[in-house]
Enzyme design. Structure first.
Site, PDB file in Angstrom:
ATOM      1  CD  GLU A 106     -12.176 -10.540   6.823  1.00  0.00           C
ATOM      2  OE1 GLU A 106     -11.389 -10.336   7.759  1.00  0.00           O
ATOM      3  OE2 GLU A 106     -12.115  -9.937   5.744  1.00  0.00           O
TER       4      GLU A 106
ATOM      5  NE  ARG B  33      -4.113  -1.968   1.278  1.00  0.00           N
ATOM      6  CZ  ARG B  33      -4.291  -3.145   0.670  1.00  0.00           C
ATOM      7  NH1 ARG B  33      -3.626  -3.415  -0.446  1.00  0.00           N
ATOM      8  NH2 ARG B  33      -5.133  -4.052   1.142  1.00  0.00           N
TER       9      ARG B  33
ATOM     10  CE  LYS C 224     -13.452  -7.296   7.463  1.00  0.00           C
ATOM     11  NZ  LYS C 224     -12.418  -6.405   7.979  1.00  0.00           N
TER      12      LYS C 224
ATOM     13  CB  SER D  77     -14.569  -2.577   1.011  1.00  0.00           C
ATOM     14  OG  SER D  77     -13.200  -2.535   1.311  1.00  0.00           O
ATOM     15  N   GLY D  78     -13.570  -5.587   0.045  1.00  0.00           N
ATOM     16  CA  GLY D  78     -13.144  -6.603  -0.914  1.00  0.00           C
ATOM     17  C   GLY D  78     -12.727  -6.142  -2.300  1.00  0.00           C
TER      18      GLY D  78
ATOM     19  NE  ARG E  39      -8.768  -3.995  -0.373  1.00  0.00           N
ATOM     20  CZ  ARG E  39      -8.988  -5.088  -1.091  1.00  0.00           C
ATOM     21  NH1 ARG E  39      -8.472  -5.186  -2.307  1.00  0.00           N
ATOM     22  NH2 ARG E  39      -9.701  -6.081  -0.614  1.00  0.00           N
TER      23      ARG E  39
HETATM   24  C1  5MM Z   1      -6.820  -4.626   6.056  1.00  0.00           C
HETATM   25  O1  5MM Z   1      -6.539  -5.777   5.303  1.00  0.00           O
HETATM   26  C2  5MM Z   1      -6.664  -7.049   5.945  1.00  0.00           C
HETATM   27  C3  5MM Z   1      -5.724  -8.033   5.338  1.00  0.00           C
HETATM   28  O2  5MM Z   1      -4.454  -7.832   5.688  1.00  0.00           O
HETATM   29  P1  5MM Z   1      -3.386  -8.994   5.300  1.00  0.00           P
HETATM   30  O3  5MM Z   1      -3.848  -9.619   3.999  1.00  0.00           O
HETATM   31  O4  5MM Z   1      -2.136  -8.229   5.161  1.00  0.00           O
HETATM   32  O5  5MM Z   1      -3.396  -9.936   6.439  1.00  0.00           O
HETATM   33  C4  5MM Z   1      -7.998  -7.703   5.633  1.00  0.00           C
HETATM   34  O6  5MM Z   1      -8.216  -8.855   6.421  1.00  0.00           O
HETATM   35  C5  5MM Z   1      -9.125  -6.793   5.823  1.00  0.00           C
HETATM   36  O7  5MM Z   1      -9.386  -6.631   7.189  1.00  0.00           O
HETATM   37  C6  5MM Z   1     -10.385  -7.329   5.162  1.00  0.00           C
HETATM   38  O8  5MM Z   1     -10.136  -8.080   4.028  1.00  0.00           O
HETATM   39  C7  5MM Z   1     -11.238  -6.178   4.748  1.00  0.00           C
HETATM   40  O9  5MM Z   1     -10.459  -5.287   3.997  1.00  0.00           O
HETATM   41  P2  5MM Z   1     -11.102  -4.677   2.685  1.00  0.00           P
HETATM   42  O10 5MM Z   1      -9.985  -3.820   2.120  1.00  0.00           O
HETATM   43  O11 5MM Z   1     -11.470  -5.828   1.807  1.00  0.00           O
HETATM   44  O12 5MM Z   1     -12.295  -3.884   3.159  1.00  0.00           O
END
Ligand code: 5MM
Length: 339
Positions: A175, A31, A217, A259-260, A290
């Site tokens: 999740e 990032r 989640k 958000s994925g 994200r």
């Molecule tokens: C914030 O990103 C998390 C993943 O980190 P790593 O892959 O480095 O372990 C991830 O678990 C996140 O909490 C969820 O996927 C939700 O993030 P998005 O960006 O999809 O909303």
């Protein structure tokens, strides 16, 4: 009401959601590199501290998911990161899985690891101030995947994780993320997510989890990112709600979507549509990484010293998502970039 049930409710209280700032060092490095900032522990903290001390935290962020490095860091004011988060009325949480690894027996798929030594790590995180945790399982969609093995083994791990977390008096965020990569249509995402959720709740039940002290989640029900067919927000909301109503026990107090890979506006708009038609007892909220941080990160990288500008952008996104938890968001509001 017991303590974990109370915490779960606070995390997704009306108008509030969760900030997923639990990127592992590898992900955070990607990032930061994308905005030409060097990934050092100091820079990772600087960005995160900028968000955690923004006004938007007070009214719209009920909990923050941290990474191991961050929960142990001290902020510029001398407070620990969990103390800073608590001072804004928000609850500190921690990602406790150690990542998704190649699944032996089906090596194109992933199994999430981190159960060994988890009981001891949980005690440490509790002492550092964490009151909830997160564990993410990932599932791919193709003609032959996800396999029954991936669905069963990840559900089993999520349940074992949840049992240890509740034993440690914290709330587990469960999740199971069905990824949006692929050519599949929305119906296939619906079917796969249904199978995944069914298996997760079968295992959670078997492990005697108090569902009232958990948060789900999940992914929204979306067409694949390379799908030929597109769906509007109303269709996405309808399918998502139907899938959750059919597969999530009503004791679960809150559902905080990931958000994925959706854009910031898509994630807000889709949650808003879901809340317009939500006729369940679930509090439908967000746990975005994200979709809460992207624009703020770009602004921060342009001028690291202009904390106000970055916070203004983060406040706005938090407020927009907060409004979508009560179906009060609309596109015109996006023009008013106020705190
Ligand atoms: C914030 O990103 C998390 C993943 O980190 P790593 O892959 O480095 O372990 C991830 O678990 C996140 O909490 C969820 O996927 C939700 O993030 P998005 O960006 O999809 O909303």
């Amino acid at each position: 009401m017991n303590e974990i049930e109370n915490i779960a409710k606070q995390m997704v209280a009306k108008g509030k959601g969760i900030l997923a700032a639990d990127e592992s060092t590898g992900t955070m490095t990607k990032r930061l590199s994308s905005v030409n900032v060097e990934s050092t522990p100091e820079n990772r903290l600087k960005f995160r501290e900028t968000l955690f001390s923004a006004e938007g935290m007070k009214n719209h962020i009920g909990g923050v998911i941290l990474y191991d490095e961050t929960i142990k860091q001290k902020t510029s004011s001398g407070k620990t990161v969990p103390e800073l988060i608590k001072s804004f009325g928000s609850i500190p949480g921690i990602k406790v899985d150690t990542g998704a690894k190649k699944l032996a027996g089906s090596p194109d798929e992933k199994i999430t690891e981190g159960l060994d030594g988890l009981r001891e790590r949980l005690a440490e995180y509790y002492n550092l101030g964490a009151r909830f945790t997160k564990w993410r399982a990932v599932y791919i969609i193709s003609k032959k995947y996800p396999s029954a093995l991936a669905i069963k083994s990840n559900a089993h791990a999520l349940a074992r994780y949840s049992a240890l977390v509740q034993e440690a008096k914290m709330v587990p965020i469960v999740e199971p993320e069905v990824l949006m990569d692929g050519e599949h249509d929305i119906n296939r995402c619906y079917d796969v997510t249904s199978s995944v959720l069914k298996e997760c709740y079968k295992e959670l039940k078997l492990h005697n989890i108090n569902l009232k002290g958990t948060i789900l989640k999940p992914n929204m029900i979306l067409p694949g990112n390379k799908s030929k067919t597109k769906n509007n927000s109303q269709e996405i909301a309808k399918m998502t709600l139907k899938c959750l109503k059919e597969n999530v026990p009503s004791e679960v107090p809150g559902i905080a979507f990931l958000s994925g890979g959706q854009t910031e506006i898509e994630a807000t708009q889709n949650l808003n549509e879901i809340n317009k038609i939500n006729d369940t007892s679930f509090l439908m909220s967000f746990s975005y990484g994200r979709a809460l941080q992207q624009s703020a990160l770009k602004s921060w990288a342009r001028d690291i010293k202009d904390i106000n500008k970055t916070q203004k952008i983060f406040n706005h996104r938090s407020k927009m998502n907060g409004l979508s938890t009560s179906a009060k968001w609309n596109l015109n509001l996006e023009k008013q970039l106020t705190a």
